[in-house]
Design an enzyme around this catalytic site. Structure first.
Site, PDB file in Angstrom:
ATOM      1  N   HIS A  25       0.848  -1.196   0.000  1.00  0.00           N
ATOM      2  CA  HIS A  25       0.000   0.000   0.000  1.00  0.00           C
ATOM      3  C   HIS A  25       0.876   1.235   0.000  1.00  0.00           C
ATOM      4  O   HIS A  25       2.035   1.217   0.453  1.00  0.00           O
ATOM      5  CB  HIS A  25      -0.946   0.015   1.204  1.00  0.00           C
ATOM      6  CG  HIS A  25      -0.273   0.299   2.514  1.00  0.00           C
ATOM      7  ND1 HIS A  25      -0.114   1.573   3.015  1.00  0.00           N
ATOM      8  CD2 HIS A  25       0.307  -0.535   3.424  1.00  0.00           C
ATOM      9  CE1 HIS A  25       0.511   1.518   4.180  1.00  0.00           C
ATOM     10  NE2 HIS A  25       0.783   0.254   4.458  1.00  0.00           N
ATOM     11  N   CYS A  26       0.335   2.328  -0.552  1.00  0.00           N
ATOM     12  CA  CYS A  26       1.013   3.622  -0.475  1.00  0.00           C
ATOM     13  C   CYS A  26       0.187   4.502   0.458  1.00  0.00           C
ATOM     14  O   CYS A  26      -0.539   3.995   1.307  1.00  0.00           O
ATOM     15  CB  CYS A  26       1.171   4.246  -1.864  1.00  0.00           C
ATOM     16  SG  CYS A  26      -0.379   4.485  -2.758  1.00  0.00           S
ATOM     17  N   ALA A  27       0.237   5.796   0.308  1.00  0.00           N
ATOM     18  CA  ALA A  27      -0.436   6.695   1.248  1.00  0.00           C
ATOM     19  C   ALA A  27      -1.951   6.575   1.203  1.00  0.00           C
ATOM     20  O   ALA A  27      -2.629   6.739   2.213  1.00  0.00           O
ATOM     21  CB  ALA A  27      -0.024   8.138   0.975  1.00  0.00           C
ATOM     22  N   ARG A  29      -3.654   4.146  -1.356  1.00  0.00           N
ATOM     23  CA  ARG A  29      -4.174   3.054  -2.189  1.00  0.00           C
ATOM     24  C   ARG A  29      -3.618   1.690  -1.797  1.00  0.00           C
ATOM     25  O   ARG A  29      -2.444   1.569  -1.437  1.00  0.00           O
ATOM     26  CB  ARG A  29      -3.808   3.301  -3.667  1.00  0.00           C
ATOM     27  CG  ARG A  29      -4.548   4.449  -4.317  1.00  0.00           C
ATOM     28  CD  ARG A  29      -3.864   4.858  -5.613  1.00  0.00           C
ATOM     29  NE  ARG A  29      -2.669   5.650  -5.355  1.00  0.00           N
ATOM     30  CZ  ARG A  29      -1.731   5.915  -6.263  1.00  0.00           C
ATOM     31  NH1 ARG A  29      -1.838   5.423  -7.476  1.00  0.00           N
ATOM     32  NH2 ARG A  29      -0.689   6.654  -5.954  1.00  0.00           N
TER      33      ARG A  29
END
Length: 483
Positions: A25-27, A29
């Site tokens: 995961h990113c910030a 999504r």
């Protein structure tokens, strides 16, 4: 909010744990690599209040959940799908294996150029500020700001020096990034880049004039003449040289004894690559790069408004495929040789597309009665106007389809207008309203008018299409009731 329940619902919607081959995961999504994306239950995801949008790009299926939520959901999802803790780069590597050769090539260019974009943007925006200070007729008739205020002359000169640095030493940036991407030592790549812009060489920008005057300096090595010419502002030569450097280095490390590895491998890697660069690779790729740049400029100048309309119409669909990342290399070359090319028209077309996507999303905000879509559209529409289109494009416009049609029509019309007036950017930046500072000063007004046209056309067309769809829905409901 029950994050564990959300994770279970998401996992079921994407086809269960057997369908998940990698997850991170990113910030905002979830970034997933799925065995079979056709197994995804898209309607189930769309009906989840927490899901702000989904899209697939570069072999990854991404689910927008928002900051604060995504990390909590990911913890449970990773546990349920038996995924070990992975970084986004791990997921990228897994996704790359699913791409076809063309997609892998585009991703390679993206991996090389995206990390150096901040340096190019910083230099480009400083160049834009310098243009504002030195462009005549922008604030005073027949004069620039510097002409009207001579005390600002040194400030403009200082800014110009700062602005040029990233482009004059571009091979160093590309050499570091490309060699790292190709599996070599990035500091050797930077050294190669330094070699290609060494001050002992003829500046690459003066090569054409030196050829005409028969004044190109050479090294004479046992009768072999090698041109002493730099590669300032070049892209293809340093890309090819970095690839060769990385392959030579990795090959040498397999055969050189470990006791001599740190001594001999860097020595032979730089020496062999340097010789190949100045005798063969550099001259050939310099010519190829010039032909590519000349061809793009010719195509733009020749096709005119029609070409601009087609490019504007196609830009958003190209973004969906991820192929737009390949434009970075072309734009870098156009901007590096801005005196010859006049700047980048690609940035301007991208800005028209982004503005149109934002306008279409805001039109949805005005017309839709769906509370979830309204919540997404309000923030996503503003974001797109500022140059970030993923939430608008993937979270709203593609999902509803008709706003996407309105957006590409608005983009096409706006792009045709800016092409007619030869609007070009002299810098990279946020392709939208903030992009004004990146535009060549004499075309700023045309750029603003182009954005207004793209916005109005996309907004109106989207509202018309929304009303058409609403009438269709009412008619279908009426027909079903009558039946």
């Amino acid at each position: 909010m029950d994050h564990k329940k959300i994770a279970r619902e998401v996992l079921d919607a994407i086809g269960g744990k057997e369908n998940v081959s990698a997850a991170a995961h990113c910030a905002t999504r979830l970034r997933l690599v799925l065995e079979d994306e056709s197994a995804v239950n898209q309607s189930a995801l769309d009906n989840m209040d927490v899901v702000k949008g989904t899209f697939s790009t570069g072999g990854q299926f991404q689910i927008i959940l928002g900051s604060g939520t995504v990390n909590e959901v990911y913890k449970h999802l990773a546990e349920m799908s038996d995924q070990t803790e992975m970084s986004t780069s791990d997921v990228k590597d897994a996704a790359t294996k699913k791409l076809n050769p063309i997609q892998q090539f585009v991703k390679m260019l993206s991996d090389i150029f995206v990390p150096i974009i901040p340096a190019i943007v910083a230099g480009g925006l400083l160049m834009g500020i310098n243009n504002v200070l030195t462009a005549p007729d922008l604030f005073f008739e027949g004069k620039s700001l510097v002409d009207a205020n001579p005390e600002m002359a040194d400030l403009a000169a200082l800014i110009n020096t700062f602005a040029n640095a990233a482009f004059v030493f571009l091979p160093i940036l590309i050499g570091f990034s490309a060699t790292k991407r190709f599996g070599g030592n990035p500091f050797l790549g930077a050294t190669l880049g330094m070699l290609m812009v060494h001050p002992d060489l003829l500046n690459g920008y003066g090569y054409g004039a030196a050829v005409l005057n028969n004044e190109v300096p050479v090294w004479n090595i046992f009768g072999l003449e090698i041109e002493k010419v730099g590669y300032q502002g070049s892209v293809l030569p340093v890309l090819a040289a970095s690839f060769i450097l990385a392959k030579i280095e990795t090959s040498l490390r397999k055969v050189v004894p470990s006791a001599l590895d740190n001594l001999l491998t860097p020595l032979f890697s730089i020496f062999i690559t340097g010789i190949l660069t100045f005798t063969l690779v550099g001259p050939l790729t310099r010519s190829a790069g010039n032909l590519l740049t000349d061809g793009i400029v010719w195509l733009y100048d020749t096709t005119g408004v029609v070409g601009g309309i087609i490019f504007g119409l196609a830009y958003a669909p190209i973004v969906i495929t991820g192929m737009h990342h390949s434009f970075i290399a072309v734009e870098t070359q156009l901007l590096a040789d801005v005196v010859k090319t006049g700047g980048s028209f690609i940035f301007v077309i991208a800005a028209m597309s982004n503005i149109a996507q934002g306008a279409a999303t805001l039109a949805v905000l005005k017309t839709t009665k769906n509370g979830k879509i309204k919540g997404t559209a309000s923030a996503a529409g503003i974001s797109a106007l500022l140059g970030i289109t993923e939430p608008a494009m993937f979270g709203v416009n593609l999902k509803l389809r008709y706003p996407f049609i309105g957006a590409i029509i608005g983009s096409a019309v706006g792009s045709g207008f800016v092409t007619l007036f030869k609007v070009k950017a002299t810098a990279l930046g946020a392709a939208g309203i903030p992009g004004i500072i990146s535009i060549r000063p004499d075309t700023i007004i045309s750029y603003i008018i182009g954005m207004a046209i793209a916005f109005v056309v996309a907004f109106i067309v989207t509202i018309v299409l929304a009303k058409r769809d609403e009438k269709k829905a009412v008619k279908q409901a009426s027909d079903q009731a009558a039946a």
